[in-house]
Design a protein around this motif. Structure first.
Motif, PDB file in Angstrom:
ATOM      1  N   GLY A   1       0.835  -1.195   0.000  1.00  0.00           N
ATOM      2  CA  GLY A   1       0.000   0.000   0.000  1.00  0.00           C
ATOM      3  C   GLY A   1       0.861   1.232   0.000  1.00  0.00           C
ATOM      4  O   GLY A   1       2.088   1.151  -0.075  1.00  0.00           O
ATOM      5  N   PRO A   2       0.231   2.381   0.112  1.00  0.00           N
ATOM      6  CA  PRO A   2       0.987   3.629   0.100  1.00  0.00           C
ATOM      7  C   PRO A   2       1.838   3.772   1.363  1.00  0.00           C
ATOM      8  O   PRO A   2       1.547   3.171   2.406  1.00  0.00           O
ATOM      9  N   VAL A   3       2.858   4.585   1.251  1.00  0.00           N
ATOM     10  CA  VAL A   3       3.714   4.879   2.400  1.00  0.00           C
ATOM     11  C   VAL A   3       2.893   5.636   3.440  1.00  0.00           C
ATOM     12  O   VAL A   3       2.156   6.569   3.104  1.00  0.00           O
TER      13      VAL A   3
ATOM     14  N   THR B   1       2.716   8.084   6.647  1.00  0.00           N
ATOM     15  CA  THR B   1       3.506   9.103   7.339  1.00  0.00           C
ATOM     16  C   THR B   1       2.793   9.682   8.558  1.00  0.00           C
ATOM     17  O   THR B   1       3.424  10.319   9.387  1.00  0.00           O
TER      18      THR B   1
END
Length: 157
Positions: free
Chosen positions: A87-89, A91
């Motif tokens: 999946g996306p990083v 943060t």
């Protein structure tokens, strides 16, 4: 269960020492992985490294306890972190904290399951090397908070 929290440099441990000051059963050591492994029954490692070196079959969301027969200076047991789906990083600090809480919790659950069926090879002391376990990549306050939450959530005695 007791814990050894280690890092190659003392300053990396300061947030952990202060954040875990009131958590019983935590020892802090400075040095490289095998240099600080004495007295540990198991070491926590990222699933990619652990399964490459020690076998096992990663399953998304589950940690494993693997045997270490390599005589490489690490303890006889290796606890793998659970893999996450691609999946996306991430943060966001809250999401990171939840993911790390899940990671620690899955590892502690794997140790509990192992100890329930393997009385002769119980894991009583777990080494968590901040660099070796790839925890260093997370903000210190997030990692300390997640670890503390996971310890409090589990009956890991």
């Amino acid at each position: 269960m007791q814990f050894i929290i280690a890092a190659t440099q003392g300053p990396m441990l300061e947030s952990w020492r202060s954040g875990l000051a009131h958590v019983a059963g935590v020892d802090f050591r400075e040095g490289y992985g095998t240099d600080v492994a004495h007295g540990a029954d198991a070491v926590l490692l990222p699933f990619q490294l652990a399964t490459d070196r020690y076998g096992g079959k990663p399953v998304i969301g589950f940690a494993e306890v693997l045997s270490n027969a390599r005589n490489d200076g690490y303890p006889g047991k290796v606890v793998t972190t659970p893999p996450f789906p691609a999946g996306p990083v991430v943060t966001d600090s809250d999401v990171l904290c939840d993911r790390l809480f899940f990671t620690f919790s899955a590892c502690f659950l794997a140790v509990q399951r192992h100890n329930a069926v393997s009385r002769a090879e119980r894991i009583a002391v777990l080494l968590i090397h901040l660099e070796g376990a790839a925890i260093i990549k997370f903000p210190e306050e997030v990692a300390v908070s997640a670890f503390k939450r996971a310890v409090a959530a589990f009956d890991i005695g």
